[in-house]
Design a protein around this motif. Structure first.
Motif, mmCIF file in Angstrom:
data_model
loop_
_atom_site.group_PDB
_atom_site.id
_atom_site.type_symbol
_atom_site.label_atom_id
_atom_site.label_comp_id
_atom_site.label_asym_id
_atom_site.label_seq_id
_atom_site.Cartn_x
_atom_site.Cartn_y
_atom_site.Cartn_z
ATOM 1 N N ALA A 64 0.816 -1.213 0.000
ATOM 2 C CA ALA A 64 0.000 0.000 0.000
ATOM 3 C C ALA A 64 0.847 1.258 0.000
ATOM 4 C CB ALA A 64 -0.928 -0.003 1.199
ATOM 5 N N THR A 65 0.392 2.242 -0.798
ATOM 6 C CA THR A 65 0.939 3.591 -0.798
ATOM 7 C C THR A 65 -0.204 4.555 -0.543
ATOM 8 O OG1 THR A 65 0.587 3.964 -3.168
ATOM 9 C CG2 THR A 65 2.633 2.842 -2.525
ATOM 10 N N ALA A 66 0.071 5.839 -0.638
ATOM 11 C CA ALA A 66 -0.974 6.832 -0.383
ATOM 12 C C ALA A 66 -2.068 6.801 -1.435
ATOM 13 C CB ALA A 66 -0.359 8.232 -0.327
ATOM 14 N N THR A 67 -1.745 6.339 -2.649
ATOM 15 C CA THR A 67 -2.721 6.390 -3.742
ATOM 16 C C THR A 67 -3.187 5.021 -4.215
ATOM 17 O OG1 THR A 67 -0.931 6.465 -5.360
ATOM 18 C CG2 THR A 67 -1.803 8.571 -4.583
ATOM 19 N N GLY A 68 -2.708 3.956 -3.625
ATOM 20 C CA GLY A 68 -3.096 2.615 -4.067
ATOM 21 C C GLY A 68 -2.068 1.587 -3.670
ATOM 22 N N PHE A 69 -1.772 0.655 -4.591
ATOM 23 C CA PHE A 69 -0.786 -0.390 -4.330
ATOM 24 C C PHE A 69 0.344 -0.299 -5.345
ATOM 25 C CE2 PHE A 69 -4.255 -2.343 -1.960
ATOM 26 C CZ PHE A 69 -3.580 -2.889 -0.871
ATOM 27 N N PHE B 60 2.443 3.193 -13.090
ATOM 28 C CA PHE B 60 1.073 3.117 -12.593
ATOM 29 C C PHE B 60 1.054 3.500 -11.114
ATOM 30 C CE2 PHE B 60 1.458 -0.726 -15.502
ATOM 31 C CZ PHE B 60 1.124 -0.010 -16.640
ATOM 32 N N SER B 61 0.022 4.217 -10.684
ATOM 33 C CA SER B 61 -0.098 4.603 -9.275
ATOM 34 C C SER B 61 -0.793 3.540 -8.440
ATOM 35 C CB SER B 61 -0.866 5.923 -9.155
ATOM 36 O OG SER B 61 -2.189 5.782 -9.662
ATOM 37 N N ASP B 62 -1.472 2.599 -9.097
ATOM 38 C CA ASP B 62 -2.216 1.559 -8.374
ATOM 39 C C ASP B 62 -2.284 0.324 -9.265
ATOM 40 O OD1 ASP B 62 -3.729 0.201 -6.536
ATOM 41 O OD2 ASP B 62 -5.545 1.404 -6.797
ATOM 42 N N ILE B 63 -1.877 -0.842 -8.738
ATOM 43 C CA ILE B 63 -1.829 -2.047 -9.566
ATOM 44 C C ILE B 63 -2.480 -3.236 -8.869
ATOM 45 C CG2 ILE B 63 0.309 -1.335 -10.715
ATOM 46 C CD1 ILE B 63 1.082 -4.066 -8.619
ATOM 47 N N ASP B 64 -2.849 -4.219 -9.666
ATOM 48 C CA ASP B 64 -3.192 -5.565 -9.215
ATOM 49 C C ASP B 64 -2.096 -6.496 -9.705
ATOM 50 O OD1 ASP B 64 -5.464 -5.395 -7.725
ATOM 51 O OD2 ASP B 64 -6.838 -5.750 -9.387
ATOM 52 N N ASN C 6 -6.219 -0.008 1.041
ATOM 53 C CA ASN C 6 -7.043 -0.379 -0.112
ATOM 54 C C ASN C 6 -7.928 0.769 -0.568
ATOM 55 O OD1 ASN C 6 -8.074 -1.919 -2.138
ATOM 56 N ND2 ASN C 6 -9.281 -3.247 -0.836
ATOM 57 N N TYR C 7 -7.308 1.798 -1.094
ATOM 58 C CA TYR C 7 -8.007 3.026 -1.492
ATOM 59 C C TYR C 7 -9.262 2.716 -2.318
ATOM 60 C CZ TYR C 7 -8.877 7.590 -3.552
ATOM 61 O OH TYR C 7 -9.465 8.756 -3.950
ATOM 62 N N GLY C 8 -10.378 3.249 -1.867
ATOM 63 C CA GLY C 8 -11.636 3.071 -2.583
ATOM 64 C C GLY C 8 -12.508 1.971 -2.019
ATOM 65 N N ALA C 9 -11.945 1.046 -1.251
ATOM 66 C CA ALA C 9 -12.736 -0.017 -0.638
ATOM 67 C C ALA C 9 -13.149 0.410 0.764
ATOM 68 C CB ALA C 9 -11.934 -1.312 -0.598
#
Length: 716
Positions: free
Chosen positions: A206-211, A230-234, A681-684
């Motif tokens: 986790a980071t401030a904007t996602g993973f 990418f700022s957020d990945i799966d 988990n930004y957004g969850a």
């Protein structure tokens, strides 16, 4: 030696009947599925009725050697749950007597239904033999002695083989177990999805904007991030030759996203053809990729070409994995109208997909399975009572080997979030920890977030119109609570059998409306008295309801449906509507098809909502016109208490912020940075944002601890 559970007939005691094969306890036709540990305790007591079963014996039975768990606390918890199911008590026992500091004894008479003896096919064959064709008994006897001798020998061999087969079939192998564990990281940061090339472990952190993509040596040490555009990945899978990773960028609310391949150890991520998916996995030979798009399973070449659909499932599929021999796929299926998650299997090129463990747990909550490299075990996660733990399923080799039920490998207060079997097969690497959040409130004077409501672990806060009361959801078990705004006078309003979401107070402050999920039924709108009582169901929606807000007169509700299937093709089927509580009539929100998350302004003039790509929109009830807010993807839209602004979380130039947009013209302002708030988990749900009664920002701060462990396992 105890009798195998699968051979027990039903057991009756008092007004109860226990089905040993399913773990169901019945009383007057009402069935209750016992959890695993209480069921094992009951079985141990029923096997020795009237005898003392010591605590040490129960510990050894419930938690094999090497299991890390607080035995006394966990055993007491299992016994309490069993007594609750039986309506029994330690003070006045009807069924289970406690012998202090020693153990327990089953004191009620029990009755078993004995199986009726079955006729022997061998005996029937012998009876059919006799004199034929007019030959005398003497002649038959003289002529048949060598034949009878050979027949007797053959019969003996057959019987011995049958006995050997039966003994082998009934014999339970030693259970899989964890022998020891070692902690490999010590940073406590939120992590998920673990992969390994043997020497290194790859995961998302986790980071401030996602993973972000991160790595650590398999022997342990400091974690390091791997730069990506990418700022957020799966993170999805690693190639069998360890030459590349599969991943996808997370940038909006759409469930299926473009798939990228990232070369290892260094290189630039490149699109895998035109592949768009929720999950993807390399075949054992590395030549193909299986992937899931909504409810459909596909197989394509490694470069994404020649994609072919091979199956469809009732729900949406995720966590696709190949068997080591390349003949089967297993994956997680999320229920279309339920919160169930099930493990499914597909033999490639043969038959239809089917459940791996039908009826094993209720409600089903299994996911994220992977085979060990030798294919002898299938490991997976199972979540119940707010705890996610690791289980092992021994693979049956065919009809000559009896199928064994799954065995629990982990237990205790730490949860398992992800795992991967080591390529050498002697270890399992796992992300484990304690999941917790605490409420924080923005202090404009210091520019920092400080603890709020005593640091409660709560989401979905809804305040009464006068700001004196608050209702919220416990994210661990989904129960609904209310308290005064200072945290006093706390009261639980619903039970854990219902998952309550987004509570909202009626304008006069006497009622609370919320979206509730019960069992495997679609979510509905319920209302409950602020003082407690039984929730009243207001809707009978075909699609799950996920959002509710009150009209200013307290006589109507705005209700928003939720795309519970998670499939892009189903977004157009959801809509929002107004419910008149006096007439029970509904009126659709104009042009709301495919939009979700509606929120009615307190003065009743506006409705805020989001598109599939999470773009905010505002509907003016007076002019009957829509306007689109020119922001990035928005999370957790909420109205200011004066109805002038909508507030939401978003990302601006790589920085997480809270913004607000004016209802009258959509003009944007940044309220505060969220960089100082560690959010999971930004957004969850664990990343919840909201407003206090004075319109100051609230956030759920992540205080969880997540680390990577190496588990030494014995998989006989």
């Amino acid at each position: 030696m105890s009798q195998p559970a699968s051979s027990y007939p039903p057991v009756r005691f008092g007004e109860f009947e226990l089905n040993v094969q399913t773990g169901e306890l019945s009383r007057e036709g009402q069935k209750t599925a016992l959890q695993e540990k209480p069921f094992q305790v009951l079985m141990a007591l029923l096997e020795r009725p009237g005898d003392l079963v010591t605590r040490e014996e129960l510990k050894a039975r419930l938690w094999p050697s090497g299991t890390y768990v607080d035995f006394d606390h966990s055993l007491n918890k299992a016994m309490n749950r069993l007594r609750d199911a039986l309506g029994d008590s330690a003070e006045q026992p009807r069924y289970i007597e406690t012998l202090p500091k020693r153990g327990y004894r089953f004191v009620s008479p029990i009755h078993r239904e004995l199986d009726k003896p079955k006729s022997s096919k061998m005996a029937a064959v012998v009876e059919l033999k006799g004199p034929v064709g007019g030959e005398s008994e003497a002649q038959l006897g003289m002529a048949s002695r060598p034949t009878l001798a050979r027949g007797t020998l053959i019969l003996a061999i057959v019987v011995m083989a049958a006995v050997a087969f039966l003994v082998n079939w009934l014999r339970s192998p030693a259970p899989a177990r964890v022998l020891a564990y070692r902690q490999l990281t010590h940073d406590g940061r939120s992590k998920d999805v673990l992969l390994s090339d043997g020497a290194r472990l790859y995961f998302k952190m986790a980071t401030a904007t996602g993973f972000a993509l991160a790595q650590v040596a398999a022997a342990g040490g400091e974690s390091a991030t791997i730069p990506l555009p990418f700022s957020d990945i799966d993170l999805l899978d690693i190639a069998p030759d360890a030459a590349e990773l599969l991943l996808r960028e997370v940038r909006d609310g759409l469930p299926n996203k473009p798939i990228y391949a990232l070369p290892l150890p260094v290189g630039s991520a490149k699109r895998v053809g035109e592949m768009v998916a929720r999950s993807a996995s390399y075949s054992p030979d590395g030549k193909e990729i299986a992937y899931a798009y909504d409810s459909r399973i596909y197989v394509a070449k490694r470069d994404g070409s020649e994609a072919q659909q091979i199956a469809a499932v009732p729900g949406f599929a995720d966590d696709v994995r190949w068997s080591p021999d390349g003949r089967r796929l297993r994956f997680t299926v999320f229920g279309t109208h339920t919160r169930d998650t099930e493990l499914w299997e597909l033999a490639i090129g043969k038959g239809k997909p089917h459940q791996v463990l039908p009826g094993w747990s209720k409600p089903a909550s299994e996911c994220c399975g992977q085979w060990t490299p030798d294919g002898r075990y299938f490991l997976f996660l199972s979540s119940h009572a707010g705890q996610s733990q690791l289980w092992a399923l021994r693979e049956s080799k065919g009809f000559l080997e009896r199928a064994e039920p799954p065995v629990q490998l982990s237990a205790g207060t730490m949860q398992m979030f992800s795992f991967v079997p080591a390529r050498g097969g002697q270890h399992v690497f796992a992300i484990a920890g304690v999941n917790r959040g605490e409420l924080a409130r923005y202090d404009a004077g210091t520019g920092q977030f400080a603890s709020y409501l005593g640091g409660a672990n709560a989401v979905g806060l809804g305040f009464s119109a006068d700001g004196q009361w608050v209702a919220y959801t416990d994210p661990v078990d989904g129960t609904l609570w209310r308290s005064k705004a200072d945290g006093s006078a706390r009261q639980q309003l619903t039970q854990s059998t219902m998952w309550a979401l987004k509570p909202r107070w009626s304008p006069e402050g006497s009622r609370i409306a919320f979206a509730g999920y019960v069992g495997d039924r679609p979510g509905q709108v319920f209302v409950i008295s602020a003082g407690g009582g039984l929730p009243q169901q207001l809707t009978k929606a075909e699609h799950s309801v996920g959002f509710v807000s009150w009209g200013p007169d307290g006589q109507s509700l705005l209700i928003g449906e939720w795309n519970e299937s998670g499939q892009e093709a189903d977004y157009h089927r959801i809509h929002s509507y107004f419910l008149d509580l006096k007439t029970n009539q509904t009126t659709p929100l104009p042009h709301s098809e495919g939009l979700y998350g509606p929120a009615w302004s307190p003065d009743g003039r506006y409705v805020a909502i989001k598109s599939q790509t999470e773009q905010p929109r505002i509907f003016d009830m007076n002019s009957q016109k829509w306007q689109t807010v020119s922001s990035g993807p928005a999370q957790w839209i909420t109205w200011s208490h004066d109805s002038r602004y909508i507030y939401f979380g978003t990302v601006v130039k790589g920085e997480p912020v809270m913004q607000r947009a004016a209802a009258i013209d959509g003009k944007l302002e940044t309220v505060t940075s969220l960089s100082s708030v560690v959010r999971q988990n930004y957004g969850a749900s664990p990343s919840w944002l909201g407003l206090a009664p004075d319109n100051t920002p609230l956030a759920l701060r992540d205080v969880s601890t997540y680390d990577i462990y190496a588990l030494d396992v014995d998989l006989p």
